[in-house]
Design an enzyme around this catalytic site. Structure first.
Site, mmCIF file in Angstrom:
data_model
loop_
_atom_site.group_PDB
_atom_site.id
_atom_site.type_symbol
_atom_site.label_atom_id
_atom_site.label_comp_id
_atom_site.label_asym_id
_atom_site.label_seq_id
_atom_site.Cartn_x
_atom_site.Cartn_y
_atom_site.Cartn_z
ATOM 1 N N SER A 215 0.854 -1.192 0.000
ATOM 2 C CA SER A 215 0.000 0.000 0.000
ATOM 3 C C SER A 215 0.881 1.229 0.000
ATOM 4 O O SER A 215 2.071 1.154 0.327
ATOM 5 C CB SER A 215 -0.878 0.005 1.255
ATOM 6 O OG SER A 215 -1.553 1.237 1.381
ATOM 7 N N TYR B 8 -2.911 -1.812 10.538
ATOM 8 C CA TYR B 8 -2.969 -2.055 9.098
ATOM 9 C C TYR B 8 -1.679 -1.570 8.416
ATOM 10 O O TYR B 8 -1.061 -2.311 7.631
ATOM 11 C CB TYR B 8 -4.189 -1.350 8.494
ATOM 12 C CG TYR B 8 -4.216 -1.416 6.998
ATOM 13 C CD1 TYR B 8 -4.410 -2.636 6.345
ATOM 14 C CD2 TYR B 8 -4.016 -0.283 6.211
ATOM 15 C CE1 TYR B 8 -4.411 -2.715 4.958
ATOM 16 C CE2 TYR B 8 -4.022 -0.357 4.834
ATOM 17 C CZ TYR B 8 -4.221 -1.574 4.212
ATOM 18 O OH TYR B 8 -4.211 -1.664 2.839
ATOM 19 N N LYS C 129 1.168 -3.657 6.313
ATOM 20 C CA LYS C 129 1.523 -3.353 4.916
ATOM 21 C C LYS C 129 3.000 -2.964 4.799
ATOM 22 O O LYS C 129 3.609 -3.128 3.735
ATOM 23 C CB LYS C 129 0.606 -2.255 4.371
ATOM 24 C CG LYS C 129 -0.829 -2.745 4.166
ATOM 25 C CD LYS C 129 -0.926 -3.684 2.982
ATOM 26 C CE LYS C 129 -1.953 -4.752 3.113
ATOM 27 N NZ LYS C 129 -2.070 -5.633 1.947
HETATM 28 P P1 NAP Z 1 -11.892 -5.661 -0.757
HETATM 29 O O1 NAP Z 1 -12.741 -5.292 -1.901
HETATM 30 O O2 NAP Z 1 -12.482 -5.682 0.630
HETATM 31 O O3 NAP Z 1 -11.209 -7.078 -1.076
HETATM 32 C C1 NAP Z 1 -10.591 -7.863 -0.090
HETATM 33 C C2 NAP Z 1 -10.485 -9.281 -0.617
HETATM 34 O O4 NAP Z 1 -9.832 -10.091 0.391
HETATM 35 C C3 NAP Z 1 -11.848 -9.901 -0.861
HETATM 36 O O5 NAP Z 1 -11.800 -10.723 -2.009
HETATM 37 C C4 NAP Z 1 -12.067 -10.749 0.373
HETATM 38 O O6 NAP Z 1 -12.892 -11.865 0.075
HETATM 39 C C5 NAP Z 1 -10.655 -11.231 0.658
HETATM 40 N N1 NAP Z 1 -10.515 -11.680 2.042
HETATM 41 C C6 NAP Z 1 -10.782 -11.014 3.174
HETATM 42 N N2 NAP Z 1 -10.554 -11.787 4.252
HETATM 43 C C7 NAP Z 1 -10.134 -12.988 3.757
HETATM 44 C C8 NAP Z 1 -9.753 -14.202 4.367
HETATM 45 N N3 NAP Z 1 -9.738 -14.354 5.717
HETATM 46 N N4 NAP Z 1 -9.390 -15.252 3.574
HETATM 47 C C9 NAP Z 1 -9.408 -15.113 2.231
HETATM 48 N N5 NAP Z 1 -9.756 -13.994 1.591
HETATM 49 C C10 NAP Z 1 -10.118 -12.925 2.362
HETATM 50 O O7 NAP Z 1 -10.644 -4.657 -0.619
HETATM 51 P P2 NAP Z 1 -9.488 -4.263 -1.653
HETATM 52 O O8 NAP Z 1 -9.326 -2.799 -1.528
HETATM 53 O O9 NAP Z 1 -9.698 -4.847 -2.981
HETATM 54 O O10 NAP Z 1 -8.229 -4.937 -0.928
HETATM 55 C C11 NAP Z 1 -7.332 -5.791 -1.625
HETATM 56 C C12 NAP Z 1 -5.917 -5.506 -1.156
HETATM 57 O O11 NAP Z 1 -5.584 -4.156 -1.499
HETATM 58 C C13 NAP Z 1 -5.722 -5.623 0.351
HETATM 59 O O12 NAP Z 1 -4.502 -6.291 0.608
HETATM 60 C C14 NAP Z 1 -5.626 -4.178 0.821
HETATM 61 O O13 NAP Z 1 -4.821 -4.046 1.958
HETATM 62 C C15 NAP Z 1 -4.963 -3.543 -0.405
HETATM 63 N N6 NAP Z 1 -5.122 -2.081 -0.530
HETATM 64 C C16 NAP Z 1 -6.356 -1.508 -0.663
HETATM 65 C C17 NAP Z 1 -6.464 -0.125 -0.782
HETATM 66 C C18 NAP Z 1 -7.810 0.570 -0.942
HETATM 67 O O14 NAP Z 1 -7.866 1.803 -0.797
HETATM 68 N N7 NAP Z 1 -8.877 -0.118 -1.252
HETATM 69 C C19 NAP Z 1 -5.309 0.686 -0.777
HETATM 70 C C20 NAP Z 1 -4.071 0.060 -0.623
HETATM 71 C C21 NAP Z 1 -3.970 -1.320 -0.522
HETATM 72 P P3 NAP Z 1 -14.131 -12.401 0.922
HETATM 73 O O15 NAP Z 1 -14.657 -11.277 1.736
HETATM 74 O O16 NAP Z 1 -15.059 -12.854 -0.118
HETATM 75 O O17 NAP Z 1 -13.537 -13.490 1.730
#
Ligand code: NAP
Length: 265
Positions: free
Chosen positions: A138, A151, A155
């Site tokens: 991130s 968090y 990261k």
């Molecule tokens: P998201 O839409 O909430 O996606 C999270 C994914 O992780 C979902 O597919 C969820 O699937 C899965 N997940 C959660 N808990 C899990 C578990 N215990 N076992 C297996 N799968 C699990 O959020 P996102 O923004 O796309 O996040 C994806 C990555 O991007 C993360 O690593 C996050 O830290 C990173 N990120 C996000 C942002 C942002 O602003 N959105 C910024 C920087 C980095 P289910 O709920 O179906 O299990």
């Protein structure tokens, strides 16, 4: 159809769903994984794109869940060309108030799950002399981040892990790329309890997850070490954040992660 295979975790929504979509657009067959029911719809969506898809329901915050996922990958009997260690959750709020169990689950998923799956993937890829690994870190990996501190620490691990692994693997044919998104329009902030904040897209324009995924895929294919995605502000923030004093970073982040009604009072 390229005959290539990619494994993507957290592929039921957000950045992971869009990474899987971009891989499918580029002809990769897919193993997609997440814990919830939404994965079934993702499987149908990607099959409709004409690639082979195996969906694995696994809780990647558990040792057995990660092991099960890799057993399912191995059962295909195919080489893995690329893997995206992307599943992750956040936790927002002041540490004195936040829920310990949720934070331990976060560390198990974002830290332990990432390194556990990487262990299998690295052994597999080094043995065959090729492979591409994308680790979703991130922009906050490099920030002092009050109200998101567990968090951001998880990261920071993901980024340091990606950088070190890349250095160790430099002569093996396996590359490691860190994906460093800024605020992106996914379910993430709702899950984290930060939806009603500046960072949670109420006041700040968030990147589209498809743009994040496209830029991540491109960087991965080029073998870049990292990529700040997707908008210009994230790229600029990423480039200059190391020059900003910790106290100023903390002030900036606190403002972004504070509930909007508190910010205005
Ligand atoms: P998201 O839409 O909430 O996606 C999270 C994914 O992780 C979902 O597919 C969820 O699937 C899965 N997940 C959660 N808990 C899990 C578990 N215990 N076992 C297996 N799968 C699990 O959020 P996102 O923004 O796309 O996040 C994806 C990555 O991007 C993360 O690593 C996050 O830290 C990173 N990120 C996000 C942002 C942002 O602003 N959105 C910024 C920087 C980095 P289910 O709920 O179906 O299990």
């Amino acid at each position: 159809m390229t005959g290539h295979l990619a494994v993507i975790t957290g592929a039921s929504s957000g950045i992971g769903y869009n990474l899987a979509k971009v891989f499918a657009e580029n002809g990769f067959d897919l193993v997609i994984a997440s814990a919830g029911e939404r994965l079934d719809k993702a499987e149908v969506d990607f099959q409709a794109m004409g690639v082979q898809v195996k969906a694995v329901h696994a809780d990647l915050a558990t040792y057995d869940g990660v092991k099960f996922l890799w057993q399912q990958v191995e059962a295909l009997g195919r080489p893995v060309d690329a893997i995206c260690l992307n599943a992750g959750v956040g936790s927002g709020g002041l540490f004195v108030d936040t829920d310990l169990d949720a934070e331990i689950n976060l560390v198990r998923l974002n830290v332990e799950g990432t390194l556990h799956l990487a262990k299998y993937a690295v052994k597999h890829m080094v043995a065959k002399g090729s492979g591409k690994i994308l680790i979703t870190a991130s922009i906050v990996s490099e920030m002092v981040a009050p109200r998101e501190l567990v968090y951001s620490a998880s990261k920071a691990f993901d980024l340091a892990f990606a950088k070190g692994l890349r250095a160790e693997l430099k002569d093996t044919g396996v590359t490691v790329t860190a994906l460093q998104p800024g605020p992106t329009d996914t379910n993430f902030f709702d899950r984290e309890g930060l939806h009603d904040t500046y960072a949670g897209t109420k006041g700040k324009k968030a990147s589209e997850p498809y743009d994040v995924a496209q830029q991540g895929f491109k960087a991965l294919m080029k073998g870049d070490d990292h990529v700040y995605v997707a908008d210009l502000l994230t790229k600029v923030e990423g480039a200059v954040m190391g020059l900003v004093p910790d106290a100023v970073q903390a002030m900036m982040h606190d403002k972004q992660a504070k509930p909007l009604d508190e910010s205005s009072s």
